[in-house]
Every structure is written in C-alpha cells, then in structure tokens.
Design a protein around this motif. Structure first.
Motif, PDB file in Angstrom:
ATOM      1  N   ILE A 122      18.257  -3.334 -13.229  1.00 26.93           N
ATOM      2  CA  ILE A 122      17.721  -3.342 -11.859  1.00 26.93           C
ATOM      3  C   ILE A 122      17.935  -4.754 -11.325  1.00 26.93           C
ATOM      4  CG2 ILE A 122      15.761  -2.872 -10.371  1.00 26.93           C
ATOM      5  CD1 ILE A 122      14.534  -1.260 -12.686  1.00 26.93           C
ATOM      6  N   GLN A 123      18.976  -4.912 -10.533  1.00 23.33           N
ATOM      7  CA  GLN A 123      19.401  -6.253 -10.138  1.00 23.33           C
ATOM      8  C   GLN A 123      18.499  -6.877  -9.084  1.00 23.33           C
ATOM      9  OE1 GLN A 123      23.185  -4.720  -9.019  1.00 23.33           O
ATOM     10  NE2 GLN A 123      24.202  -5.434 -10.885  1.00 23.33           N
ATOM     11  N   ASN A 124      17.992  -6.048  -8.188  1.00 20.95           N
ATOM     12  CA  ASN A 124      17.143  -6.522  -7.099  1.00 20.95           C
ATOM     13  C   ASN A 124      15.880  -5.674  -7.082  1.00 20.95           C
ATOM     14  OD1 ASN A 124      19.232  -8.351  -5.735  1.00 20.95           O
ATOM     15  ND2 ASN A 124      20.294  -6.388  -5.802  1.00 20.95           N
ATOM     16  N   GLY A 125      14.719  -6.324  -7.217  1.00 19.20           N
ATOM     17  CA  GLY A 125      13.496  -5.543  -7.321  1.00 19.20           C
ATOM     18  C   GLY A 125      12.286  -6.208  -6.706  1.00 19.20           C
ATOM     19  N   TYR A 126      11.421  -5.368  -6.154  1.00 19.42           N
ATOM     20  CA  TYR A 126      10.052  -5.748  -5.812  1.00 19.42           C
ATOM     21  C   TYR A 126       9.148  -4.824  -6.617  1.00 19.42           C
ATOM     22  CZ  TYR A 126      11.689  -8.342  -1.668  1.00 19.42           C
ATOM     23  OH  TYR A 126      12.311  -9.215  -0.818  1.00 19.42           O
ATOM     24  N   PHE A 127       8.351  -5.392  -7.519  1.00 19.36           N
ATOM     25  CA  PHE A 127       7.514  -4.591  -8.395  1.00 19.36           C
ATOM     26  C   PHE A 127       6.042  -4.925  -8.168  1.00 19.36           C
ATOM     27  CE2 PHE A 127      11.612  -5.056 -10.594  1.00 19.36           C
ATOM     28  CZ  PHE A 127      11.940  -3.713 -10.731  1.00 19.36           C
ATOM     29  N   TYR A 128       5.201  -3.886  -8.182  1.00 18.95           N
ATOM     30  CA  TYR A 128       3.758  -4.055  -7.960  1.00 18.95           C
ATOM     31  C   TYR A 128       3.009  -3.527  -9.172  1.00 18.95           C
ATOM     32  CZ  TYR A 128       3.754   0.961  -6.766  1.00 18.95           C
ATOM     33  OH  TYR A 128       3.887   2.324  -6.803  1.00 18.95           O
ATOM     34  N   TRP A 129       1.708  -3.825  -9.237  1.00 22.03           N
ATOM     35  CA  TRP A 129       0.940  -3.491 -10.438  1.00 22.03           C
ATOM     36  C   TRP A 129      -0.445  -2.918 -10.121  1.00 22.03           C
ATOM     37  CZ3 TRP A 129       2.522  -8.095  -8.611  1.00 22.03           C
ATOM     38  CH2 TRP A 129       1.549  -8.975  -8.131  1.00 22.03           C
ATOM     39  N   SER A 130      -0.790  -2.749  -8.859  1.00 21.03           N
ATOM     40  CA  SER A 130      -2.065  -2.142  -8.466  1.00 21.03           C
ATOM     41  C   SER A 130      -1.792  -0.774  -7.869  1.00 21.03           C
ATOM     42  CB  SER A 130      -2.794  -3.016  -7.434  1.00 21.03           C
ATOM     43  OG  SER A 130      -3.134  -4.266  -7.985  1.00 21.03           O
ATOM     44  N   ASP A 131      -2.508   0.255  -8.374  1.00 14.26           N
ATOM     45  CA  ASP A 131      -2.250   1.613  -7.921  1.00 14.26           C
ATOM     46  C   ASP A 131      -2.557   1.813  -6.440  1.00 14.26           C
ATOM     47  OD1 ASP A 131      -1.793   1.844 -10.627  1.00 14.26           O
ATOM     48  OD2 ASP A 131      -3.036   3.628 -10.893  1.00 14.26           O
ATOM     49  N   HIS A 132      -3.414   0.965  -5.891  1.00 14.09           N
ATOM     50  CA  HIS A 132      -3.759   1.084  -4.473  1.00 14.09           C
ATOM     51  C   HIS A 132      -2.860   0.216  -3.584  1.00 14.09           C
ATOM     52  CE1 HIS A 132      -6.202  -2.284  -6.038  1.00 14.09           C
ATOM     53  NE2 HIS A 132      -5.994  -2.829  -4.864  1.00 14.09           N
ATOM     54  N   TYR A 133      -1.807  -0.369  -4.156  1.00 17.47           N
ATOM     55  CA  TYR A 133      -0.853  -1.119  -3.344  1.00 17.47           C
ATOM     56  C   TYR A 133      -0.360  -0.202  -2.231  1.00 17.47           C
ATOM     57  CZ  TYR A 133       3.209  -4.084  -2.208  1.00 17.47           C
ATOM     58  OH  TYR A 133       4.131  -4.879  -1.572  1.00 17.47           O
TER      59      TYR A 133
END
Length: 271
Positions: A122-133
């Motif tokens: 995955i060369q370009n990513g925005y990743f989140y970690w809160s289910d309510h994001y």
C-alpha cells in the motif's frame, strides 16, 4: 483492456439494510448502470479475517487470520501486492488493521498514519484507529489520495456502520441511519470516480445481529451486499459472485497476473 479500480468496504453492512437503505446506489441499479448481488461472507464473520479474505481471496481458516486479535503481516498475496509488482500504483484510506496486514506490523501511529512508500504494497495511505472516526472524514481522505496520486487501485474503508451496529444492534434506527449516511456521503464522490474511468465495487466484510455483534452463521451476520458500477461489468443478474472471488476479479480488471479465483460472470467480455 486494463482498468483502474476503487473498492469500497462498508464495514459491518448487512445485505438487507443495504438493499433498502442505500438509495443513491440503488438509483444506479434502477437506471441499469449498476448491479447489486448478495454475497455470503466466509467464516468467521469477523473483520480482520474478512479484510484478508476480500483482499487475498483466501478464507480465514486457510490464511490463519482467524480472529481480530491476530496482529501480524499477512503471509498471502493481496491485490496490493499484485498491483505493485506489476508497476501499478496503490492507495488505501482504511482502518489500521489493513496497514498491519499488508504494510507494517504493529501499526505505529506517527510512522504509519500517513504512508508514502513506493516499496510497500500500500504505497499511499491514510489509516485510522478509532471506530467512530467519521465516515465523512474517511471518504475525504480517500478522495485526497485519489487526487494527489491517481492510484490504479484504491481501497476505501469506513467504519461507522459497524460502530453503530455494535452500539445499538441490527434492528435499530441508528444502524439503518448510519447506512443511509454512508450512501449520502458516497454520493458526493461516486460519479466523479466513474467519470475518471474507475470501476467501482461497494461491499462489506460481514453483517450484524441484534446482539450487537457478529461471528456466527445467522444470515444477518453473513449476508452482505456487492454493488458493481462501471462499463467493465456485465451487470448480469444471474452472476453468483463469492467473497473469495473479489481479489481475483479485481486483479482481472487491473490486468495484472494473479493466481486467485475469479467470478467471470461479473465481467463484460472483451470485444
């Protein structure tokens, strides 16, 4: 002919709710510009195992990702691997478990939240970690990646439907309204993606039950939607796609070599 592809995984979306709550997507179906299919998710009906299944075509019992607490890199080849190794560009706006499966594990927020690395799957990513994001933010993250990098393959993975299901259960206004909200947000982007030439698949990993959970064999936990939009799809109402065929079918659309099962009835025959 090769295509660019966007895969949207609406986490936790039950098929029946998708069928009656996703008015914008259903408008495309009604106009003959999309098709809706029912998939039965693999077992167990849990998120991390089914991210792996969707993206690699391998059932959880074979991949070894059999519950959500197995935090390691996948030992399978995913759409991201096939695309990168064929010289295509990849992107994802997704929950951090996707980064842990295909890029780096464990997920380290300062390092991995924003990913730019040509050597990673995955060369370009925005990743989140809160289910309510907020889903609205997640779709904006995805569109930012698309506009900046024009990826050949992009995963878009919001979590608010699943979050509403865990808080309130399947048969609730909150769960149904979360699905309606995702459909409305998707309406801001979908036609632009199609106009840019993308083939779009919208599906879910698993459904939801009235116990505010999922893991078993109840139809409401296992039955999920698959909407397909784009001129590469046959829109054949007799097609019977399987969740394990999504990876290979996307690879066919991308025109990359792979060894995964494919639902060829989903695809328009090349002229």
């Amino acid at each position: 002919m090769t295509h660019t592809v966007i895969l949207v995984v609406l986490d936790g979306l039950n098929y029946t709710v998708a069928r009656h709550a996703m008015g914008h997507l259903q408008a495309y179906v009604g106009a003959g510009r999309a098709a809706l299919y029912q998939l039965t998710c693999e077992l167990p009906a849990l998120s991390r195992p089914l991210y792996e299944c969707i993206l690699t075509g391998v059932p959880p019992i074979e991949s070894g990702i059999v519950h959500n607490n197995i935090a390691r890199l996948s030992n399978q080849r995913s759409v991201f691997h096939y695309a990168r190794d064929s010289g295509l560009s990849t992107a994802a706006a997704a929950y951090h478990w996707v980064s842990e499966l295909y890029n780096r594990s464990p997920f380290v927020i300062p390092r991995d939240r924003h990913t730019r690395a040509a050597d990673l799957p995955i060369q370009n990513g925005y990743f989140y970690w809160s289910d309510h994001y907020p889903d609205s933010h997640l779709f904006a993250d995805a569109e930012s990646l698309r506009l900046a990098h024009a990826p050949d393959f992009m995963l878009v993975h919001p979590m608010n439907i699943d979050d509403a299901g865990h808080k309130h259960g399947l048969d609730t206004a909150q769960y149904r309204n979360s699905a309606r909200s995702a459909d409305i947000i998707l309406a801001d982007y979908l036609q632009g993606w199609l106009d840019a030439g993308y083939q779009v698949l919208v599906t879910a990993d698993h459904g939801m039950n009235n116990d505010r959970s999922h893991n078993g064999l109840l139809p409401e936990e296992r039955e999920v939607p698959l909407f397909v939009l784009g001129d590469a799809f046959s829109l054949d109402p007799q097609a019977t796609p399987r969740q394990t065929e999504l990876c290979g079918t996307i690879c066919e659309l991308l025109g990359v070599a792979h060894d995964k099962p494919v639902c060829r009835d989903l695809l328009r025959l090349a002229s």
